[in-house]
Write an enzyme that holds these catalytic residues in place. Structure first.
Site, PDB file in Angstrom:
ATOM      1  N   LYS A 142      72.506  67.082  12.733  1.00  0.00           N
ATOM      2  CA  LYS A 142      73.512  67.754  12.218  1.00  0.00           C
ATOM      3  C   LYS A 142      75.013  66.991  12.235  1.00  0.00           C
ATOM      4  O   LYS A 142      75.688  66.803  11.368  1.00  0.00           O
ATOM      5  CB  LYS A 142      73.838  69.052  12.638  1.00  0.00           C
ATOM      6  CG  LYS A 142      72.478  70.194  12.310  1.00  0.00           C
ATOM      7  CD  LYS A 142      72.507  71.468  13.052  1.00  0.00           C
ATOM      8  CE  LYS A 142      71.203  72.420  12.588  1.00  0.00           C
ATOM      9  NZ  LYS A 142      71.089  73.479  13.377  1.00  0.00           N
ATOM     10  N   ASP A 162      67.986  67.983  17.031  1.00  0.00           N
ATOM     11  CA  ASP A 162      68.319  68.690  15.970  1.00  0.00           C
ATOM     12  C   ASP A 162      69.921  68.926  15.721  1.00  0.00           C
ATOM     13  O   ASP A 162      70.294  68.814  14.535  1.00  0.00           O
ATOM     14  CB  ASP A 162      67.830  70.099  16.121  1.00  0.00           C
ATOM     15  CG  ASP A 162      68.204  71.428  15.074  1.00  0.00           C
ATOM     16  OD1 ASP A 162      68.038  70.929  13.822  1.00  0.00           O
ATOM     17  OD2 ASP A 162      69.139  72.143  15.256  1.00  0.00           O
TER      18      ASP A 162
END
Length: 374
Positions: free
Chosen positions: A236, A232
């Protein structure tokens, strides 16, 4: 007085973010109807994985009842291509609000934009997948290098939920500042986890117990391994690195430290994983003790070194005086080191997860599109 300009809204995904967005859409709709010239925002499509509700006469679907209407009266959703064909026939401009993390839908963005439909979304997969998709999206967008009649695309909430992370970085780059380093805590889950595992004042619980607590409080994904594998955060960082000018191929093309013990990677479920995790507490205790001896705390961070093109995700030790060490709860913190800001970085800090703040980023992007379409 001329009739208000109509802009049509299509929502895919009505989970936590989708529901919060509907509430904010109702507020925005009211505000825009009162401004001059007024704008009539009309919700014409609501879709989730099993059902779709489409307003065939282009009349507004009530935001307060649309979720229950969808459950009651929705029909099985046709393929996305068919839905986008319907939307392209709307008597005005359409904005697709994709509140999913659907990879398949993300891959259709270039085609959607080419049909003149704008997109606002927190879907990280669209912007962190293979760089070819990133390039195809922005070469199809009116605010990229696409034709002026194509749709616009904004994705503020793919990093830091409602925090102005992407817009700030874009402004730095577009005004000619030189970004040298980006560093921070990019995951609300990992922030909460390490702030409770090794609080600044010392103490903290065992790692496995803190992971369990974070899951019970709703901070982790249903299977905590989806947070602990670091992907995750890697997604980003991929997005920010690309905006900063680095052609990062994908989120797996640079070092990402996973906190899942090798032996537990093959657990059949998140529950089995949580059950066995305490056997590996010693490994994390050792890391905590080493940091304590140096008067530091350990945090899960991502960093981008722009000149050397180095991107990495993993555990790092920080002095107690460092802003990253002093984070509270599940807050995110992103430090931009640039030529203009000198040795003191531009710091953006605050809630980086949660339905309401993520939806705020999406609604903020919708406002940007509405301005472009006025």
């Amino acid at each position: 007085m001329s009739a208000p300009k109509q802009i049509y809204i299509a929502i895919v995904g009505l989970g936590g973010v989708g529901k919060a967005f509907l509430y904010q859409l109702a507020f925005l709709r009211q505000r825009l109807s009162k401004q001059s010239p007024s704008i009539d925002l009309r919700l014409i499509l609501a879709r989730r994985s099993t059902k779709q509700l489409f307003s065939s006469n282009w009349e507004h679907l009530d935001t307060t009842t649309v979720a229950s209407q969808l459950d009651k009266n929705g029909s099985p959703p046709p393929p996305f291509n068919e839905t986008f064909g319907q939307l392209a026939r709307a008597p005005g401009k359409v904005v697709l609000v994709d509140n999913t993390s659907d990879q398949g839908l993300a891959s259709l963005y270039p085609m959607v934009l080419q049909r003149g439909i704008s997109i606002v979304t927190p879907n990280k997969k669209a912007f962190s997948d293979k760089i070819d998709l990133w390039q195809a999206i922005f070469s199809s967008a009116a605010n990229g290098t696409g034709s002026a009649s194509n749709g616009y695309v904004f994705h503020e909430s793919t990093v830091g939920a409602g925090l102005p992370v992407i817009s700030s970085l874009k402004e730095l780059v577009e005004t000619g500042d030189e970004v040298t380093k980006i560093e921070g805590v990019f995951s609300g889950t990992m922030s909460f986890l390490f702030n409770s595992f090794q609080p600044l004042g010392g103490g903290g619980g065992k790692f496995a117990a803190e992971v369990k607590k974070a899951k019970e409080l709703g901070y982790t994904e249903p299977d905590p391994r989806d947070d602990l594998n670091g992907l995750d955060v890697a997604r980003k960082l991929t997005i920010l690195a690309r905006i900063a000018g680095l052609n990062v191929e994908s989120p797996t093309s640079f070092p990402v430290q996973s906190l899942i013990p090798k032996e537990l990677e093959s657990c059949s479920s998140g529950d089995e994983f949580l059950e066995k995790l305490p056997q590996f507490d010693d490994q994390m205790d050792k890391i905590k003790e080493e940091a304590s001896k140096e008067g530091k705390v350990v945090r899960f961070v991502g960093s981008i070194d722009v000149p050397s093109k180095q991107v990495k995700v993993g555990l790092e030790k920080f002095d107690a005086s460092h802003p990253i060490a002093a984070l509270k709860g599940s807050d995110n913190i992103i430090n931009f080191y640039t030529k203009r800001y000198g040795s003191n970085p531009l710091i953006i800090q605050g809630a980086g997860a949660g339905g309401d703040v993520t939806a705020m980023g999406v609604t903020g992007d919708l406002i940007k599109v509405v301005r472009q379409l006025q």
